[in-house]
Design an enzyme around this catalytic site. Structure first.
Site, mmCIF file in Angstrom:
data_model
loop_
_atom_site.group_PDB
_atom_site.id
_atom_site.type_symbol
_atom_site.label_atom_id
_atom_site.label_comp_id
_atom_site.label_asym_id
_atom_site.label_seq_id
_atom_site.Cartn_x
_atom_site.Cartn_y
_atom_site.Cartn_z
ATOM 1 N N ASP A 157 7.130 -7.370 -9.167
ATOM 2 C CA ASP A 157 8.147 -7.463 -8.133
ATOM 3 C C ASP A 157 9.320 -8.294 -8.647
ATOM 4 O O ASP A 157 9.134 -9.283 -9.361
ATOM 5 C CB ASP A 157 7.547 -8.105 -6.882
ATOM 6 C CG ASP A 157 8.474 -7.999 -5.681
ATOM 7 O OD1 ASP A 157 9.368 -8.861 -5.549
ATOM 8 O OD2 ASP A 157 8.306 -7.061 -4.892
ATOM 9 N N LYS A 213 5.312 -3.058 -13.765
ATOM 10 C CA LYS A 213 6.476 -3.314 -12.916
ATOM 11 C C LYS A 213 6.131 -4.453 -11.975
ATOM 12 O O LYS A 213 5.509 -4.246 -10.927
ATOM 13 C CB LYS A 213 6.877 -2.075 -12.107
ATOM 14 C CG LYS A 213 8.212 -2.269 -11.364
ATOM 15 C CD LYS A 213 8.496 -1.149 -10.391
ATOM 16 C CE LYS A 213 8.083 -1.493 -8.990
ATOM 17 N NZ LYS A 213 8.852 -2.636 -8.400
ATOM 18 N N GLU A 272 -5.465 -2.287 -4.567
ATOM 19 C CA GLU A 272 -5.829 -3.365 -3.654
ATOM 20 C C GLU A 272 -4.752 -3.428 -2.598
ATOM 21 O O GLU A 272 -3.583 -3.669 -2.896
ATOM 22 C CB GLU A 272 -5.954 -4.718 -4.358
ATOM 23 C CG GLU A 272 -6.528 -5.762 -3.406
ATOM 24 C CD GLU A 272 -6.354 -7.195 -3.855
ATOM 25 O OE1 GLU A 272 -5.435 -7.858 -3.336
ATOM 26 O OE2 GLU A 272 -7.122 -7.635 -4.715
#
Length: 533
Positions: A199, A197, A270
């Site tokens: 952005d 997915k 992260e």
């Protein structure tokens, strides 16, 4: 601060009102690669340079996302059955195609993310480095490994690696090409399928790399891309993935980790950072100032490893500050699809608002703006000048919170131990930078910093570009690592296999256990003296 006009003469404006962009039909072709899209509310994305529409993106529903996982799971079995060398050849072919066709990638990254072109090339370079590293070394890293058995000659032992299955990857908007490659490619090489997915803001860049990967030989359905709102498809990503890789904010990462933990599946994260730079008294001032410009303002500071705090020894603080300000004011701002600008724009209106609020709050608290500190709507809707502050107090929001924009604060120090302590005084620990005329001394200071990567006489690129060393965060900056062996092996399940010959590992019939234990004790003492065990 100089500027450029966000256009390039001689190249037609075709997408999002930005000169040199691929035609709208090209965007439509890329969007055909999206899996699902039954959500009744598509999203229109705009170009940061101009505010004009780029594309209307279909959004997936929960059912769409789960269907993507089912398709990926079917494809994964055949992909995992292929030899590692064959999977590696796909990555190497992708590497070559990428460098041959990088101009279109550079345009897409600039148009979607608002980067200067040189910053966009950093993404191309990082993608090429990751493709080559795993394409050349993946076979060795994934190869079965022999291990000394409990009894020499009598116990044959080893370790084999199996793919996790289907990996769910959530990618951010700020490095759409590089971070897609750094997470997706090793997952694929390990024999997994991927449901990603990206952005919405930078989806076309991920779709472009997806298209290139299939041209390089990746089987259809092995890498699925879904576009959608986390509130609609987040449950599917957590519940259907055999491993989750997420890049984003620390609060979201914590929430995601808690949800994944309930399923006892693995994950890597992260997250945020408040990255420090320490300039030691023996540093080359001009070189350190030039490095700070890159470390702080590349991609308009919208880089997880970007420097936001600089600690300079008082002996050279005035000279460093003067040189840093001079070099920063020489940066050219603009949105042309060429190499004329040194810094582009912010990517979203939300980011512009956050940066403006941080600077205004610091200024209201008594901080001094040495340069920058204002938006530049004359250049485009999301431009903000590279900004250097001094006199920032602990009351200011940007003192401890990540800004994620072209803003940096300078602080003085007189004792290196104090500088190290202040650099470490943060819940984050992603990246750090040390500048010194003595490489050994710089290395020693680097080892004392609580950050997953530390660069000496560089801001971030030395570790970012060295794919053979792991990259990730300590403390609240994340869990796990990307790159190096760990960035590949995290996508695998380790399996130990041992074959026992002859000697049983329990007493034979008729042998008293106490006597057997005595013999085993003597054997363990002998094994202690065997080299390499």
């Amino acid at each position: 601060m100089t500027s450029t006009i966000p256009a390039k003469p001689g190249r037609p404006a075709t997408l999002g009102g930005v000169a040199g962009a691929p035609p709208a039909s090209r965007a439509a072709t890329l969007l055909e690669r999206v899996t699902g899209g039954k959500d009744s509310a598509p999203v229109e994305m705009t170009a940061p340079f101009t505010g004009q529409p780029i594309a209307t993106l279909p959004q997936a529903t929960d059912a769409d996302a789960r269907a993507a996982f089912r398709a990926a799971r079917r494809a994964q079995r055949a992909w995992a059955a292929r030899p590692v060398a064959e999977r590696a050849r796909v990555l190497l072919a992708l590497h070559d195609l990428l460098l041959e066709q990088q101009e279109e990638a550079l345009d897409l990254v600039q148009i979607e993310a608002g980067k200067a072109r040189l910053d966009a090339f950093d993404e191309v370079a990082a993608t090429a480095l990751v493709s080559a590293y795993y394409g050349k070394r993946g076979r060795k890293l994934l190869a079965p490994r022999r291990a000394p058995g409990v009894f020499p000659l009598l116990t044959k032992a080893g370790e084999v690696r199996h793919p996790k299955g289907v990996v769910g990857i959530v990618s951010p908007w700020n490095y759409p090409l590089a971070l897609t490659a750094m997470d997706v490619l090793p997952a694929l090489l390990a024999g997994n399928a991927v449901v990603q997915k990206p952005d919405n803001q930078t989806a076309l860049s991920a779709l472009w790399l997806h298209e290139l990967a299939e041209r390089a030989g990746l089987p259809t359905d092995t890498w699925q891309i879904v576009l959608g709102r986390g509130s609609r498809i987040g449950d599917a990503l957590v519940e259907e993935s055999d491993y989750v890789c997420f890049t984003g904010s620390t609060p979201t990462g914590k929430d995601l980790a808690a949800r994944i933990a309930r399923r006892l599946t693995g994950f890597s994260l992260e997250l945020g950072g408040k990255n420090p730079m320490i300039v030691l008294p023996d540093a080359d001032v001009a070189r350190a100032a030039a490095g700070a410009v890159t470390a702080c303002f590349s991609s308009a500071g919208q880089l997880c490893v970007s420097v936001e705090r600089i600690y300079v020894h008082e002996d050279i603080r005035e000279r460093f500050t003067r040189e840093f300000v001079r070099r920063t004011e020489a940066l050219r701002l603009g949105g042309a699809l060429d190499y004329s600008a040194g810094m582009g724009s912010l990517t979203t209106a939300e980011q512009l608002a956050a940066v403006s609020a941080h600077v205004d709050d610091a200024r209201a608290g008594g901080a001094t703006v040495l340069t920058g500190g204002r938006a530049r709507p004359d250049l485009g809707p999301l431009f903000y000048e590279p900004t250097i502050l001094t006199g920032v107090t602990e009351r200011a929001k940007l003192y401890a919170d990540e800004t994620f924009g072209p803003v940096v604060s300078i602080y003085g120090y007189t004792d290196v131990d104090d500088a190290v302590e202040r650099a470490n005084d943060t819940p984050y620990g992603l990246n750090a930078s040390v500048w010194s005329g003595d490489e050994r001394g710089g290395w020693e200071v680097a080892t004392r910093l609580k950050a997953g990567t530390v660069n000496v006489n560089e801001g971030y690129a030395a570790t970012f570009g060295t794919v053979g060393v792991p990259m990730g965060g300590m403390k609240e900056s994340g869990v796990g690592r990307r790159n190096a062996a760990e960035g590949l092996l995290k996508y695998t399940e380790a399996q130990a296999i041992a074959v026992q010959r002859g000697l049983r590992l329990r007493p034979v019939r008729g042998l008293p256990p106490a006597l057997w234990v005595k013999g085993m004790t003597a054997s363990l003492k002998a094994l202690r003296r065997v080299p390499g065990r």
